[in-house]
Write a protein that holds these residues in place. Structure first.
Motif, short mmCIF file in Angstrom:
data_model
loop_
_atom_site.label_atom_id
_atom_site.label_comp_id
_atom_site.label_asym_id
_atom_site.label_seq_id
_atom_site.Cartn_x
_atom_site.Cartn_y
_atom_site.Cartn_z
N ASN A 86 0.83 -1.22 0.00
CA ASN A 86 0.00 0.00 0.00
C ASN A 86 0.86 1.26 0.00
O ASN A 86 0.55 2.23 -0.68
CB ASN A 86 -0.92 0.02 1.23
N THR A 87 1.93 1.24 0.77
CA THR A 87 2.84 2.38 0.81
C THR A 87 3.44 2.63 -0.56
O THR A 87 3.51 3.77 -1.03
CB THR A 87 3.96 2.15 1.85
N ALA A 89 2.21 1.78 -3.49
CA ALA A 89 1.18 2.30 -4.40
C ALA A 89 0.95 3.79 -4.14
O ALA A 89 0.83 4.58 -5.08
CB ALA A 89 -0.11 1.50 -4.23
N HIS A 90 0.91 4.16 -2.87
CA HIS A 90 0.70 5.56 -2.49
C HIS A 90 1.86 6.44 -2.99
O HIS A 90 1.63 7.51 -3.56
CB HIS A 90 0.56 5.66 -0.97
N GLN A 92 3.97 5.81 -5.46
CA GLN A 92 4.00 5.84 -6.92
C GLN A 92 2.98 6.85 -7.46
O GLN A 92 3.24 7.55 -8.43
CB GLN A 92 3.71 4.44 -7.48
N GLU A 93 1.84 6.92 -6.77
CA GLU A 93 0.81 7.88 -7.17
C GLU A 93 1.24 9.32 -6.87
O GLU A 93 1.05 10.22 -7.67
CB GLU A 93 -0.48 7.54 -6.41
N LYS A 94 1.85 9.50 -5.70
CA LYS A 94 2.27 10.83 -5.27
C LYS A 94 3.49 11.35 -6.05
O LYS A 94 3.61 12.55 -6.30
CB LYS A 94 2.57 10.80 -3.77
N TYR A 95 4.40 10.45 -6.40
CA TYR A 95 5.63 10.82 -7.11
C TYR A 95 5.76 9.97 -8.38
O TYR A 95 6.59 9.06 -8.45
CB TYR A 95 6.85 10.58 -6.23
N PRO A 96 4.95 10.26 -9.41
CA PRO A 96 4.95 9.41 -10.60
C PRO A 96 6.27 9.39 -11.37
O PRO A 96 6.52 8.45 -12.14
CB PRO A 96 3.82 9.99 -11.47
N ASN A 97 7.12 10.39 -11.17
CA ASN A 97 8.39 10.43 -11.90
C ASN A 97 9.53 9.71 -11.18
O ASN A 97 10.64 9.65 -11.69
CB ASN A 97 8.81 11.88 -12.18
N ARG A 124 6.62 -4.98 -9.72
CA ARG A 124 6.71 -3.53 -9.99
C ARG A 124 7.95 -2.84 -9.43
O ARG A 124 8.21 -1.69 -9.77
CB ARG A 124 5.47 -2.84 -9.40
#
Length: 193
Positions: A86-87, A89-90, A92-97, A124
């Motif tokens: 979960n961390t 995924a969070h 990756q969403e917050k820092y997509p680059n 991943r």
């Protein structure tokens, strides 16, 4: 940017943690190491943990002279108990680059197949594994996986439990802690009771 996530309760952070983090920052292809302070590990008694803020503050103090090593409170904002998947995924969403990898000890790799959704993590994310003293006969199921990198880091066998127990006994454990962390523990009278 390639970020290595080094999770821990850091109760307290000690020179062993810094040796591993710095080695990963200097001798792997990771650009930064984020020391992720975990608010509560389901495998550890909550009562034995210092308050989240104090543990984060000690990580700040320990890492402020290391530009490639950053403290992170990302898990403080997530529902507890939290799982690494979960961390990730969070983040990756917050820092997509950013590209996030895990840093773990060889001992954690042995039980990695028991982690929630470990297959997704492995699909991943890369995992950087540092050596721990262990039985040579132990077979590490995942050791040869292409996303798992065994890093020839120094073997450091210092435990936060040992530090806490010996502060309580009045022993001098200052060489095991960054000086600012020792000062913070001493000033706040932590681990003495």
């Amino acid at each position: 940017m390639k970020i290595g996530l080094y999770f821990g309760t850091f109760n307290p952070i000690h020179i062993g943690h810094l040796i591993i983090a710095n080695h990963m920052a200097e001798y792997s292809n990771l650009d930064q190491i984020w020391m992720v302070v975990t608010p509560h590990n389901p495998l550890k008694k909550k009562s034995a943990l210092l308050d989240d803020y104090h543990r984060l503050q000690m990580v700040h103090l320990a890492t402020e002279d290391y530009p490639k090593i950053k403290p992170s409170d990302i898990e403080f904002k997530l529902l507890q108990p939290n799982y690494t998947v979960n961390t990730l995924a969070h983040l990756q969403e917050k820092y997509p680059n950013h590209e996030f990898s895990l840093i773990m000890g060889e001992d954690n790799l042995k039980s990695f197949h028991k982690w929630k959704n470990y297959e997704i993590i492995l699909d991943r994310h890369e995992i950087y594994v540092y050596p721990r003293l262990s039985d040579e006969k132990d077979i590490l199921k995942l050791k040869n996986h292409p996303k798992i990198h065994l890093v020839d880091a120094p073997i450091v066998e210092i435990a936060s439990t040992f530090i806490r127990e010996n502060i309580k006994k009045g022993k001098n454990i200052r060489p095991l802690l960054p000086p600012k962390v020792w000062d913070y523990i001493d000033h706040n009278n932590f681990y003495r009771k």
